[in-house]
Design an enzyme around this catalytic site. Structure first.
Site, PDB file in Angstrom:
ATOM      1  N   LYS A  22      54.045  26.915  46.435  1.00  0.00           N
ATOM      2  CA  LYS A  22      53.611  26.528  45.076  1.00  0.00           C
ATOM      3  C   LYS A  22      53.925  27.609  44.054  1.00  0.00           C
ATOM      4  CE  LYS A  22      49.089  27.075  43.711  1.00  0.00           C
ATOM      5  NZ  LYS A  22      49.018  27.715  42.390  1.00  0.00           N
ATOM      6  N   ASN A  23      53.533  28.843  44.373  1.00  0.00           N
ATOM      7  CA  ASN A  23      53.633  29.902  43.371  1.00  0.00           C
ATOM      8  C   ASN A  23      55.067  30.368  43.124  1.00  0.00           C
ATOM      9  OD1 ASN A  23      50.938  29.730  42.994  1.00  0.00           O
ATOM     10  ND2 ASN A  23      50.402  31.653  44.043  1.00  0.00           N
ATOM     11  N   ASP A 304      44.284  35.253  47.359  1.00  0.00           N
ATOM     12  CA  ASP A 304      44.301  33.804  47.586  1.00  0.00           C
ATOM     13  C   ASP A 304      43.912  33.426  49.016  1.00  0.00           C
ATOM     14  OD1 ASP A 304      45.016  33.465  44.992  1.00  0.00           O
ATOM     15  OD2 ASP A 304      47.090  32.844  45.363  1.00  0.00           O
ATOM     16  N   ARG A 396      45.662  20.479  43.787  1.00  0.00           N
ATOM     17  CA  ARG A 396      46.572  21.286  42.960  1.00  0.00           C
ATOM     18  C   ARG A 396      47.561  22.060  43.822  1.00  0.00           C
ATOM     19  NH1 ARG A 396      43.794  25.655  40.507  1.00  0.00           N
ATOM     20  NH2 ARG A 396      45.936  26.314  40.387  1.00  0.00           N
TER      21      ARG A 396
HETATM   22  C1  UD1 Z   1      49.377  34.700  40.571  1.00  0.00           C
HETATM   23  C2  UD1 Z   1      49.174  33.504  41.471  1.00  0.00           C
HETATM   24  C3  UD1 Z   1      47.731  33.436  41.948  1.00  0.00           C
HETATM   25  C4  UD1 Z   1      47.335  34.753  42.616  1.00  0.00           C
HETATM   26  C5  UD1 Z   1      47.643  35.929  41.695  1.00  0.00           C
HETATM   27  C6  UD1 Z   1      47.394  37.273  42.350  1.00  0.00           C
HETATM   28  C7  UD1 Z   1      50.707  31.906  40.507  1.00  0.00           C
HETATM   29  C8  UD1 Z   1      50.891  30.584  39.828  1.00  0.00           C
HETATM   30  N1  UD1 Z   1      49.439  32.302  40.708  1.00  0.00           N
HETATM   31  O1  UD1 Z   1      48.548  34.510  39.433  1.00  0.00           O
HETATM   32  O2  UD1 Z   1      47.628  32.369  42.883  1.00  0.00           O
HETATM   33  O3  UD1 Z   1      45.945  34.729  42.855  1.00  0.00           O
HETATM   34  O4  UD1 Z   1      49.025  35.887  41.284  1.00  0.00           O
HETATM   35  O5  UD1 Z   1      48.109  37.379  43.524  1.00  0.00           O
HETATM   36  O6  UD1 Z   1      51.660  32.543  40.888  1.00  0.00           O
HETATM   37  N2  UD1 Z   1      45.902  40.335  34.286  1.00  0.00           N
HETATM   38  C9  UD1 Z   1      45.608  40.916  33.076  1.00  0.00           C
HETATM   39  N3  UD1 Z   1      46.464  40.711  32.020  1.00  0.00           N
HETATM   40  C10 UD1 Z   1      47.572  39.920  32.138  1.00  0.00           C
HETATM   41  C11 UD1 Z   1      47.863  39.337  33.377  1.00  0.00           C
HETATM   42  C12 UD1 Z   1      47.004  39.551  34.453  1.00  0.00           C
HETATM   43  O7  UD1 Z   1      44.616  41.631  32.936  1.00  0.00           O
HETATM   44  O8  UD1 Z   1      48.299  39.760  31.138  1.00  0.00           O
HETATM   45  C13 UD1 Z   1      44.985  40.526  35.437  1.00  0.00           C
HETATM   46  C14 UD1 Z   1      44.348  39.216  35.895  1.00  0.00           C
HETATM   47  O9  UD1 Z   1      43.228  38.890  35.124  1.00  0.00           O
HETATM   48  C15 UD1 Z   1      44.026  39.506  37.326  1.00  0.00           C
HETATM   49  C16 UD1 Z   1      45.144  40.459  37.759  1.00  0.00           C
HETATM   50  O10 UD1 Z   1      45.718  40.948  36.551  1.00  0.00           O
HETATM   51  O11 UD1 Z   1      42.784  40.157  37.418  1.00  0.00           O
HETATM   52  C17 UD1 Z   1      46.229  39.832  38.596  1.00  0.00           C
HETATM   53  O12 UD1 Z   1      46.717  38.686  37.926  1.00  0.00           O
HETATM   54  P1  UD1 Z   1      48.211  38.183  38.082  1.00  0.00           P
HETATM   55  O13 UD1 Z   1      48.913  38.948  39.152  1.00  0.00           O
HETATM   56  O14 UD1 Z   1      48.838  38.137  36.730  1.00  0.00           O
HETATM   57  O15 UD1 Z   1      47.986  36.708  38.581  1.00  0.00           O
HETATM   58  P2  UD1 Z   1      48.754  35.416  38.137  1.00  0.00           P
HETATM   59  O16 UD1 Z   1      50.199  35.706  37.965  1.00  0.00           O
HETATM   60  O17 UD1 Z   1      48.016  34.745  37.042  1.00  0.00           O
END
Ligand code: UD1
Length: 424
Positions: A22-23, A304, A396
């Site tokens: 998915k991701n 996850d 989802r």
């Molecule tokens: C992706 C995965 C999700 C997984 C996560 C961490 C997808 C669609 N989803 O989510 O399933 O749980 O990686 O492995 O690929 N953060 C900030 N600012 C930002 C972006 C992130 O503070 O601009 C923080 C987030 O709140 C979180 C952490 O960084 O606490 C990690 O988030 P991130 O790696 O960005 O996760 P996603 O890419 O949203």
């Protein structure tokens, strides 16, 4: 308004085919916006998030053909840069279209994906990095809106190795002027997958899988044809299912390297795992041992998989400790596991699980995707009947969950419930 009804206590046995990740798929769909040529993505899982992303792309005016597990995308020159609001808000991954739209069309407007059940999820790293590359972005009134003439390559240091921000910057940088270097980049296998797809499109991206990624901008990208990697979180979920039911499952195809930490922890808990090429044979032990788990960015323990492991550790003989380092509040499943008989104490990001407990079936509710998966697993191991509500969260991200589980001996059915409101 579907409900999953599970009669627990049956050891699972047999083979499960693992779907595409998915991701990874969602990001490759976004990357397809970087070219007017056709992009073909294979091994696409039939899940709600993919449907939603298809709707985002259709809303932008792209041609999308979704046939079985293949998606073809053609994002012509007349594409809109305004993402359809409802679809975009429904799914955080929609933020990934921001980099491609800015890079190719110099404009974007997208609803802010906002927070969600597992804690605040800001997009500041995405927005600030694209600003540094020359985009004039405003994040106000629930929308991110902006434009640029041409993005320029920059040296970008991420405070957190965010998966989404790393991928958004990578995609934007493929068409930027000059070289972009992302430091403290996310190292997840899905980031490598995005690099491979972009390179097939003609991009010049190197270093994904390490903490430094270099992208040399090119003038334009072309189409690509790509088969997506297996979903490592789906694999992990079925491994835990075998462990919790004292069952024996063969899972394929898998990429064992993507599962190092999950396999190490399962083996520590006493689970037997044989790796043969792209097959895994997993056998649940009679007695599960407790674990200490700290989630972290790859190659750390994946957040996850945390809810599913928590469900498993309820059955372990001893006390386990789980520290959730990635999200601020990803313990909602605790409130649902407790009525099933779990003994869990939460203090901020720390959870203490006392085992073994006797899980018993009851009515529970999925608060998010992986919490829902954890409750299905708990239901499979529990005595009696578990009814899981808010199944749309599970839909989802898991293709044919109950069909795959039934195929290996689980007693699980889906009941469609029509709400009173829907009848009015
Ligand atoms: C992706 C995965 C999700 C997984 C996560 C961490 C997808 C669609 N989803 O989510 O399933 O749980 O990686 O492995 O690929 N953060 C900030 N600012 C930002 C972006 C992130 O503070 O601009 C923080 C987030 O709140 C979180 C952490 O960084 O606490 C990690 O988030 P991130 O790696 O960005 O996760 P996603 O890419 O949203």
């Amino acid at each position: 308004m579907d409900v999953l009804v599970i009669e627990g206590g049956k050891p699972l046995s047999g083979s499960v085919r693992i779907s595409g990740a998915k991701n990874a798929v969602l990001k490759l769909m976004a990357a397809s916006l970087l070219t007017a040529e056709e992009c073909v993505i294979r091994n696409v899982p039939r899940i709600k998030d993919v449907e939603n992303m298809v709707n985002v792309l259709l809303g932008l005016g792209a041609q999308v053909i979704h046939d079985g597990d293949v998606i073809s995308i053609r994002a012509g020159e007349d594409l809109s840069w305004e993402a359809p609001e409802d679809n975009a808000r429904e799914m955080r991954a929609s933020i990934q279209i921001m980099g491609p739209l800015l890079a190719r069309f110099g404009r974007v407007r997208i609803a802010h994906p906002g927070g969600c059940a597992i804690g605040t999820r800001p997009v500041d790293l995405h927005v600030n990095s694209l600003r540094k590359m020359g985009a004039d972005l405003r994040d106000e009134f629930g929308f991110i809106t902006g434009s640029c003439t041409q993005l320029t390559g920059q040296d970008i240091y991420l405070d957190i190795p965010s998966v989404g921000a790393t991928e958004n910057i990578m995609m934007a940088a493929t068409l930027a002027k000059g070289t972009t270097v992302i430091r403290n980049a996310a190292r997840e296998p899905e980031v490598v997958e995005v690099q491979n797809f972009l390179n097939r499109m003609g991009a010049h991206v190197r270093g994904a899988g390490t903490d430094t990624i270099r992208i040399h901008g090119v003038d334009q990208l072309g189409g690509a044809d790509h088969t997506v990697i297996p979903d490592r979180i789906e694999v992990g979920t079925y491994m835990v299912a075998a462990a919790m039911t004292r069952g024996e499952l063969v899972l394929s195809p898998v990429i064992p390297d993507h599962l190092d930490m999950v396999m190490a922890k399962l083996r520590q808990a006493g689970v037997e795992i044989d790796v043969r090429g792209d097959h895994l044979r997993v056998r649940g032990p009679r007695v599960l041992r407790p674990l200490d788990i700290r989630t972290g960015p790859h190659p750390g323990f994946p957040t996850d998989m945390q809810p599913q492991f928590m469900a498993m550790l309820c059955l372990a003989h001893g006390t386990s400790v789980i520290v959730e380092n990635v999200y601020s509040s990803r313990f909602q499943h605790v409130e649902e596991l407790m009525p099933m008989g779990a003994q869990i104490t939460v203090d901020g990001r720390l959870a203490v699980v006392r085992g073994p407990c006797r899980l018993t079936g009851t009515r529970v509710s999925a608060t998010d995707l992986r919490a829902g998966a954890a409750l299905v697993l708990a239901g499979l191991a529990a005595e009696g009947i578990t009814e899981l509500e808010r199944v749309h969260h599970v839909d989802r991200g898991y293709e044919d969950l109950e069909i795959k589980l039934r195929g290996v001996g689980a007693a699980i059915i889906r009941k469609s419930v029509v709400s009173a409101e829907a009848l009015v």
